[in-house]
Scaffold this motif. Structure first.
Motif, PDB file in Angstrom:
ATOM      1  N   PRO A 118      55.028  35.395 117.500  1.00  0.00           N
ATOM      2  CA  PRO A 118      55.309  36.798 117.818  1.00  0.00           C
ATOM      3  C   PRO A 118      55.839  37.572 116.613  1.00  0.00           C
ATOM      4  O   PRO A 118      56.525  37.011 115.747  1.00  0.00           O
ATOM      5  N   VAL A 119      55.504  38.830 116.582  1.00  0.00           N
ATOM      6  CA  VAL A 119      56.089  39.755 115.621  1.00  0.00           C
ATOM      7  C   VAL A 119      57.340  40.303 116.303  1.00  0.00           C
ATOM      8  O   VAL A 119      57.330  40.514 117.517  1.00  0.00           O
ATOM      9  N   GLN A 120      58.414  40.486 115.571  1.00  0.00           N
ATOM     10  CA  GLN A 120      59.622  41.001 116.226  1.00  0.00           C
ATOM     11  C   GLN A 120      59.324  42.329 116.927  1.00  0.00           C
ATOM     12  O   GLN A 120      58.793  43.249 116.300  1.00  0.00           O
ATOM     13  N   PRO A 121      59.635  42.427 118.230  1.00  0.00           N
ATOM     14  CA  PRO A 121      59.351  43.668 118.952  1.00  0.00           C
ATOM     15  C   PRO A 121      60.013  44.863 118.276  1.00  0.00           C
ATOM     16  O   PRO A 121      61.102  44.747 117.708  1.00  0.00           O
ATOM     17  N   TYR A 122      59.348  45.989 118.342  1.00  0.00           N
ATOM     18  CA  TYR A 122      59.858  47.179 117.664  1.00  0.00           C
ATOM     19  C   TYR A 122      59.831  48.358 118.621  1.00  0.00           C
ATOM     20  O   TYR A 122      58.843  48.569 119.331  1.00  0.00           O
ATOM     21  N   LEU A 123      60.933  49.106 118.659  1.00  0.00           N
ATOM     22  CA  LEU A 123      60.999  50.288 119.515  1.00  0.00           C
ATOM     23  C   LEU A 123      60.701  51.511 118.668  1.00  0.00           C
ATOM     24  O   LEU A 123      61.477  51.874 117.783  1.00  0.00           O
ATOM     25  N   LEU A 124      59.560  52.106 118.938  1.00  0.00           N
ATOM     26  CA  LEU A 124      59.156  53.293 118.207  1.00  0.00           C
ATOM     27  C   LEU A 124      59.793  54.504 118.892  1.00  0.00           C
ATOM     28  O   LEU A 124      59.500  54.790 120.048  1.00  0.00           O
ATOM     29  N   PRO A 125      60.663  55.225 118.183  1.00  0.00           N
ATOM     30  CA  PRO A 125      61.379  56.314 118.834  1.00  0.00           C
ATOM     31  C   PRO A 125      60.439  57.457 119.240  1.00  0.00           C
ATOM     32  O   PRO A 125      59.393  57.634 118.632  1.00  0.00           O
ATOM     33  N   ALA A 126      60.850  58.221 120.264  1.00  0.00           N
ATOM     34  CA  ALA A 126      60.063  59.374 120.693  1.00  0.00           C
ATOM     35  C   ALA A 126      60.064  60.427 119.589  1.00  0.00           C
ATOM     36  O   ALA A 126      61.011  60.513 118.816  1.00  0.00           O
ATOM     37  N   ASN A 127      58.997  61.207 119.544  1.00  0.00           N
ATOM     38  CA  ASN A 127      58.879  62.293 118.573  1.00  0.00           C
ATOM     39  C   ASN A 127      59.126  61.846 117.138  1.00  0.00           C
ATOM     40  O   ASN A 127      59.586  62.603 116.310  1.00  0.00           O
ATOM     41  N   SER A 128      58.833  60.595 116.884  1.00  0.00           N
ATOM     42  CA  SER A 128      59.074  60.111 115.531  1.00  0.00           C
ATOM     43  C   SER A 128      57.894  60.521 114.673  1.00  0.00           C
ATOM     44  O   SER A 128      56.833  60.844 115.174  1.00  0.00           O
ATOM     45  N   ILE A 129      58.091  60.476 113.387  1.00  0.00           N
ATOM     46  CA  ILE A 129      56.952  60.619 112.489  1.00  0.00           C
ATOM     47  C   ILE A 129      56.310  59.248 112.356  1.00  0.00           C
ATOM     48  O   ILE A 129      56.848  58.248 112.839  1.00  0.00           O
ATOM     49  N   ASP A 130      55.160  59.166 111.719  1.00  0.00           N
ATOM     50  CA  ASP A 130      54.526  57.871 111.500  1.00  0.00           C
ATOM     51  C   ASP A 130      55.500  56.939 110.798  1.00  0.00           C
ATOM     52  O   ASP A 130      56.232  57.362 109.916  1.00  0.00           O
ATOM     53  N   LYS A 131      55.478  55.674 111.202  1.00  0.00           N
ATOM     54  CA  LYS A 131      56.377  54.689 110.582  1.00  0.00           C
ATOM     55  C   LYS A 131      55.552  53.727 109.739  1.00  0.00           C
ATOM     56  O   LYS A 131      54.509  53.238 110.189  1.00  0.00           O
ATOM     57  N   PHE A 132      56.037  53.448 108.546  1.00  0.00           N
ATOM     58  CA  PHE A 132      55.391  52.453 107.689  1.00  0.00           C
ATOM     59  C   PHE A 132      56.404  51.350 107.469  1.00  0.00           C
ATOM     60  O   PHE A 132      57.386  51.543 106.754  1.00  0.00           O
ATOM     61  N   LEU A 133      56.189  50.208 108.099  1.00  0.00           N
ATOM     62  CA  LEU A 133      57.176  49.139 108.028  1.00  0.00           C
ATOM     63  C   LEU A 133      56.661  47.962 107.228  1.00  0.00           C
ATOM     64  O   LEU A 133      55.459  47.707 107.156  1.00  0.00           O
ATOM     65  N   LEU A 134      57.627  47.274 106.644  1.00  0.00           N
ATOM     66  CA  LEU A 134      57.350  45.981 106.036  1.00  0.00           C
ATOM     67  C   LEU A 134      57.876  44.966 107.036  1.00  0.00           C
ATOM     68  O   LEU A 134      59.055  45.022 107.401  1.00  0.00           O
ATOM     69  N   VAL A 135      57.029  44.082 107.506  1.00  0.00           N
ATOM     70  CA  VAL A 135      57.459  43.186 108.569  1.00  0.00           C
ATOM     71  C   VAL A 135      57.235  41.734 108.163  1.00  0.00           C
ATOM     72  O   VAL A 135      56.146  41.370 107.690  1.00  0.00           O
ATOM     73  N   LYS A 136      58.262  40.948 108.343  1.00  0.00           N
ATOM     74  CA  LYS A 136      58.182  39.529 108.001  1.00  0.00           C
ATOM     75  C   LYS A 136      58.019  38.725 109.291  1.00  0.00           C
ATOM     76  O   LYS A 136      58.740  38.963 110.266  1.00  0.00           O
ATOM     77  N   ILE A 137      57.089  37.800 109.286  1.00  0.00           N
ATOM     78  CA  ILE A 137      56.898  36.923 110.443  1.00  0.00           C
ATOM     79  C   ILE A 137      56.999  35.488 109.928  1.00  0.00           C
ATOM     80  O   ILE A 137      56.001  34.898 109.491  1.00  0.00           O
ATOM     81  N   PRO A 138      58.216  34.940 109.939  1.00  0.00           N
ATOM     82  CA  PRO A 138      58.416  33.630 109.308  1.00  0.00           C
ATOM     83  C   PRO A 138      57.885  32.493 110.173  1.00  0.00           C
ATOM     84  O   PRO A 138      57.790  32.624 111.389  1.00  0.00           O
ATOM     85  N   PHE A 139      57.514  31.394 109.528  1.00  0.00           N
ATOM     86  CA  PHE A 139      57.116  30.206 110.297  1.00  0.00           C
ATOM     87  C   PHE A 139      57.484  28.948 109.529  1.00  0.00           C
ATOM     88  O   PHE A 139      57.552  28.953 108.294  1.00  0.00           O
ATOM     89  N   GLU A 140      57.751  27.884 110.291  1.00  0.00           N
ATOM     90  CA  GLU A 140      57.926  26.555 109.693  1.00  0.00           C
ATOM     91  C   GLU A 140      57.035  25.603 110.471  1.00  0.00           C
ATOM     92  O   GLU A 140      57.001  25.642 111.698  1.00  0.00           O
TER      93      GLU A 140
END
Ligand code: HEC
Length: 454
Positions: A144-166
């Motif tokens: 899974p990618v960490q769930p993200y809450l996109l706020p209302a009336n937000s502008i576009d979001k550009f995220l750097l997202v880490k999805i670690p695994f072992e």
């Protein structure tokens, strides 16, 4: 030569079929109806995205949907904005290209002009089965990618997202697939893989999983926030473009023996970036995930990549400094030192981009066409996959040409009035510019030209 022969042959075949089918194939039926003519065409060209979870923000599944968006649909088809396929299909063709025939467009126009009739219920086709959970099969591992809450009336979001695994042992994978949780807001993903030397990182589960490309102003700050460095502060290896996503695209599965990845025991996928479109009235959650398809075979021909332009192997010329109220042409060119077989190409510009073209000049003077995008569209930046591997011989010069329109005529100009926009050392903010041409390839082997990627 071979290409020409094929065109002629298919032309002849086409004619034969047409003369058999009816007297005038371009003639439209007198009575164009939704169930008989429009639904089949929309199920083929539109509902891949315009359905629940398909990535677009409204559906084109029922008669009521189609009627509501009828006029708009006819318009965007005529303008060739939808289905989105910015590449010129007359210049080069790619796997999965979304291009509608002129006749289909005229059918929709006529349907709209004639008052959008529904038609007989028994003609209604069945909506295609859209697979859930994966578009290409049953994955061996889902992270899974960490769930993200996109706020209302937000502008576009550009995220750097880490999805670690072992993993318990080094493993091979044939495909890594990104699946959006909330197709309505996930806009696109470009993802790399971070590979740790086993003893250089005690655990990959340190640091945050999400950084904001704009708030965490530099990549270095963001990388530290994400806890990416090794324990001694040095950086692990990054394998580029392991996982990409755009609505309507599939994870690319290459023929046996081609592509694939070695997954380290300790690693992470690094979405770089994950772009969320804005939401209007209410905040929405996204829980996306990554599917991994294991492979028994090590990647004996791993896919490699290089890029021309911004932070690439060859500079942008002249520099990417775009004065307000000007249109500017730039290029980047690079002579390749070995024979290569190209799999995919990815032109990249931001909002000021107007058009893009790339080709290779062979030492014997011939040109290999790569791609032409007459009307640049920031929203649809595909990794275009060739139908067959394209050989580019050693000593060829790959040329990428871009036009930027920093005037008010450019509807996507983020600034009004226009302002100075420039390349900020590879900053990925949409309001800074970039000019890049990414090529994924394998070193050439005899017979590669015949390997199909469809
Ligand atoms: C690959 C995914 C995809 C396909 C295929 C697709 N659309 Fe879209 N469409 C979108 C998305 C996403 C949007 C939202 C605007 C954007 O982000 O570009 C959109 C927007 C639209 C709009 C609104 C345009 C606007 O200005 O807001 C219309 C109308 C539309 N699509 C019609 C169609 C029709 C008709 C088809 C089939 C012929 C189609 N689309 C195929 C993804 C798709």
């Amino acid at each position: 030569m071979r290409v020409k022969a094929k065109v002629i042959l298919s032309g002849v075949l086409g004619l034969l079929l047409l003369t058999q089918a009816c007297d005038n194939p371009n003639r439209l039926p007198d009575n164009v109806t939704y169930t008989e003519h429009i639904a089949p065409l929309m199920y083929k060209n539109c509902t891949g995205c315009h359905r629940e979870g398909g990535g677009a923000h409204f559906n084109l599944v029922t008669y009521a949907d189609a009627k509501k968006y009828g006029a708009a649909s006819a318009f965007v088809m005529r303008e060739r904005m939808m289905p989105p396929w910015p590449a010129d299909p007359h210049y080069t063709e790619f796997v999965g290209q979304k291009v509608m025939s002129e006749r289909d467009i005229r059918l929709v126009e006529k349907w709209v002009q004639d008052g959008m009739k529904e038609g007989p219920a028994d003609k209604m086709p069945k909506l295609p089965d859209y697979p859930k959970g994966s578009l290409i099969g049953t994955p061996d591992l889902r992270i899974p990618v960490q769930p993200y809450l996109l706020p209302a009336n937000s502008i576009d979001k550009f995220l750097l997202v880490k999805i670690p695994f072992e993993l318990p042992a080094d493993t091979y994978a044939s495909v890594v697939e990104f699946m959006p949780g909330n197709g309505g807001v996930v806009h696109h993903v470009n993802g790399d893989m971070v590979k740790y030397d086993f003893d250089k990182k005690k655990t990959v589960y340190v640091g945050e999983n999400i950084a904001d490309m704009i708030e965490d102003s530099t990549i270095k700050i963001a990388f530290e926030k994400l806890g990416l460095p090794n324990d001694d502060g040095t950086y692990p290896t990054l394998q580029k473009s392991v996982v990409n996503y755009l609505p309507g695209t599939y994870g690319q599965r290459y023929p046996e023996g081609l592509g694939g990845y070695k997954l380290p025991r300790k690693g992470a996928f690094l979405l770089n970036d994950l772009h969320y479109g804005f939401t209007k009235d209410k905040a929405v959650w996204d829980s996306s995930y990554i599917n991994i398809f294991f492979s028994k075979l090590p990647p004996n021909r791993p896919v490699q990549e290089f890029q021309l332009g911004t932070i690439g192997v060859s500079p942008v010329l002249p520099d990417l400094i775009l004065q307000p109220n000007t249109v500017k042409n730039v290029y980047s060119k690079y002579t390749i030192p070995e024979d290569i077989s190209v799999l995919t190409i990815n032109p990249h510009m931001h909002l000021i981009g107007k058009s893009f073209k790339a080709y290779a000049l062979k030492p014997d003077g011939d040109t290999i066409r790569l791609i032409s995008i007459p009307k640049w569209d920031f929203n649809w930046q595909y990794f275009y996959t060739f139908k067959k591997l394209v050989k580019i011989p050693k000593g060829s010069t790959i040329v990428a040409e871009g036009v930027y329109d920093n005037t008010k005529n450019n509807m996507n100009n983020p600034f009004s009035p226009p302002r100075l926009v420039k390349d900020q050392n590879g900053s990925m903010r949409a309001t800074d510019e970039m000019f890049q041409f990414i090529i994924t390839y394998v070193p050439y082997k005899e017979g590669d030209e015949n390997i199909s990627l469809e």
